[in-house]
Design a protein around this motif. Sequence first.
Motif, PDB file in Angstrom:
ATOM      1  N   ARG A 185       0.904  -1.216   0.015  1.00  0.00           N
ATOM      2  CA  ARG A 185      -0.028   0.051  -0.050  1.00  0.00           C
ATOM      3  C   ARG A 185       0.986   1.322  -0.225  1.00  0.00           C
ATOM      4  N   GLU A 186       0.694   2.348  -0.777  1.00  0.00           N
ATOM      5  CA  GLU A 186       1.474   3.427  -0.929  1.00  0.00           C
ATOM      6  C   GLU A 186       0.770   4.270   0.126  1.00  0.00           C
ATOM      7  N   ALA A 187       1.560   5.464   0.250  1.00  0.00           N
ATOM      8  CA  ALA A 187       0.961   6.698   1.265  1.00  0.00           C
ATOM      9  C   ALA A 187      -0.174   7.430   0.400  1.00  0.00           C
ATOM     10  N   ILE A 188      -1.034   8.107   1.097  1.00  0.00           N
ATOM     11  CA  ILE A 188      -2.060   8.590   0.550  1.00  0.00           C
ATOM     12  C   ILE A 188      -1.601   9.778  -0.442  1.00  0.00           C
ATOM     13  N   ARG A 189      -2.133   9.935  -1.408  1.00  0.00           N
ATOM     14  CA  ARG A 189      -1.712  11.222  -2.333  1.00  0.00           C
ATOM     15  C   ARG A 189      -3.167  11.843  -2.636  1.00  0.00           C
ATOM     16  N   TYR A 190      -2.985  13.084  -3.342  1.00  0.00           N
ATOM     17  CA  TYR A 190      -4.072  13.908  -3.679  1.00  0.00           C
ATOM     18  C   TYR A 190      -3.871  14.060  -5.215  1.00  0.00           C
ATOM     19  N   MET A 247      -8.566  15.363  -4.748  1.00  0.00           N
ATOM     20  CA  MET A 247      -9.303  13.853  -4.106  1.00  0.00           C
ATOM     21  C   MET A 247      -8.102  12.972  -3.429  1.00  0.00           C
ATOM     22  N   PRO A 248      -8.364  12.658  -2.124  1.00  0.00           N
ATOM     23  CA  PRO A 248      -7.283  11.667  -1.704  1.00  0.00           C
ATOM     24  C   PRO A 248      -7.476  10.246  -2.455  1.00  0.00           C
ATOM     25  N   ILE A 249      -6.234   9.633  -2.749  1.00  0.00           N
ATOM     26  CA  ILE A 249      -6.345   8.433  -3.413  1.00  0.00           C
ATOM     27  C   ILE A 249      -5.173   7.588  -2.805  1.00  0.00           C
ATOM     28  N   LEU A 305      -7.296   0.734  -5.962  1.00  0.00           N
ATOM     29  CA  LEU A 305      -7.076   2.028  -5.185  1.00  0.00           C
ATOM     30  C   LEU A 305      -8.519   2.138  -4.674  1.00  0.00           C
ATOM     31  N   ALA A 306      -8.199   3.042  -3.596  1.00  0.00           N
ATOM     32  CA  ALA A 306      -9.167   3.546  -2.709  1.00  0.00           C
ATOM     33  C   ALA A 306      -9.146   4.925  -3.181  1.00  0.00           C
ATOM     34  N   ALA A 307     -10.471   5.556  -3.205  1.00  0.00           N
ATOM     35  CA  ALA A 307     -10.481   7.063  -3.654  1.00  0.00           C
ATOM     36  C   ALA A 307     -11.529   7.744  -2.800  1.00  0.00           C
ATOM     37  N   GLY A 308     -11.134   9.018  -2.703  1.00  0.00           N
ATOM     38  CA  GLY A 308     -12.561   9.892  -1.805  1.00  0.00           C
ATOM     39  C   GLY A 308     -12.216   9.322  -0.356  1.00  0.00           C
ATOM     40  N   GLU A 309     -13.516   9.580   0.331  1.00  0.00           N
ATOM     41  CA  GLU A 309     -13.650   9.180   1.751  1.00  0.00           C
ATOM     42  C   GLU A 309     -13.105   8.021   2.176  1.00  0.00           C
ATOM     43  N   ILE A 310     -13.157   6.912   1.532  1.00  0.00           N
ATOM     44  CA  ILE A 310     -12.742   5.420   1.997  1.00  0.00           C
ATOM     45  C   ILE A 310     -11.435   5.338   2.034  1.00  0.00           C
ATOM     46  N   SER A 311     -10.589   6.363   1.337  1.00  0.00           N
ATOM     47  CA  SER A 311      -9.090   6.371   1.299  1.00  0.00           C
ATOM     48  C   SER A 311      -8.356   6.347   2.683  1.00  0.00           C
ATOM     49  N   GLY A 312      -8.988   7.242   3.423  1.00  0.00           N
ATOM     50  CA  GLY A 312      -8.486   7.567   4.981  1.00  0.00           C
ATOM     51  C   GLY A 312      -8.697   6.277   5.570  1.00  0.00           C
TER      52      GLY A 312
END
Length: 106
Positions: A13-18, A23-25, A52-59
């Motif tokens: 898993r990579e670090a969260i990016r925008y 949008m967070p991914i 990939l997890a995008a948006g609210e679920i990414s956190g």
Amino acid sequence: MNQLQFVGLITEREAIRYTPAGMPIVNALLQHSSQQMEAGIARLTEFEIAALAAGEISGRFSQVPLGGIYEFTGFLAKKSRNSSRLVFHIIDFRPANVGQHLDTGA
């Protein structure tokens, strides 16, 4: 309909990016292994899939431990407009039920 549901292990898993739009991914690699019945014969099925997890679920996804086994729900889409590679887009996930088993091959 384009819906995929499976039990999988988070192997990378990579670090969260925008995105430029903010949008967070989170990109990840998921692994699945199970036994399925096909034409009356047991068959071992194994795969790794880019996800990939995008948006609210990414956190929430970025906080769960690597190696965790989860039930994933989502859909498949091309990595980009000009690519033929598929990526699993995670819509939801939850810890796998005790009755579900993932054979990691170990």
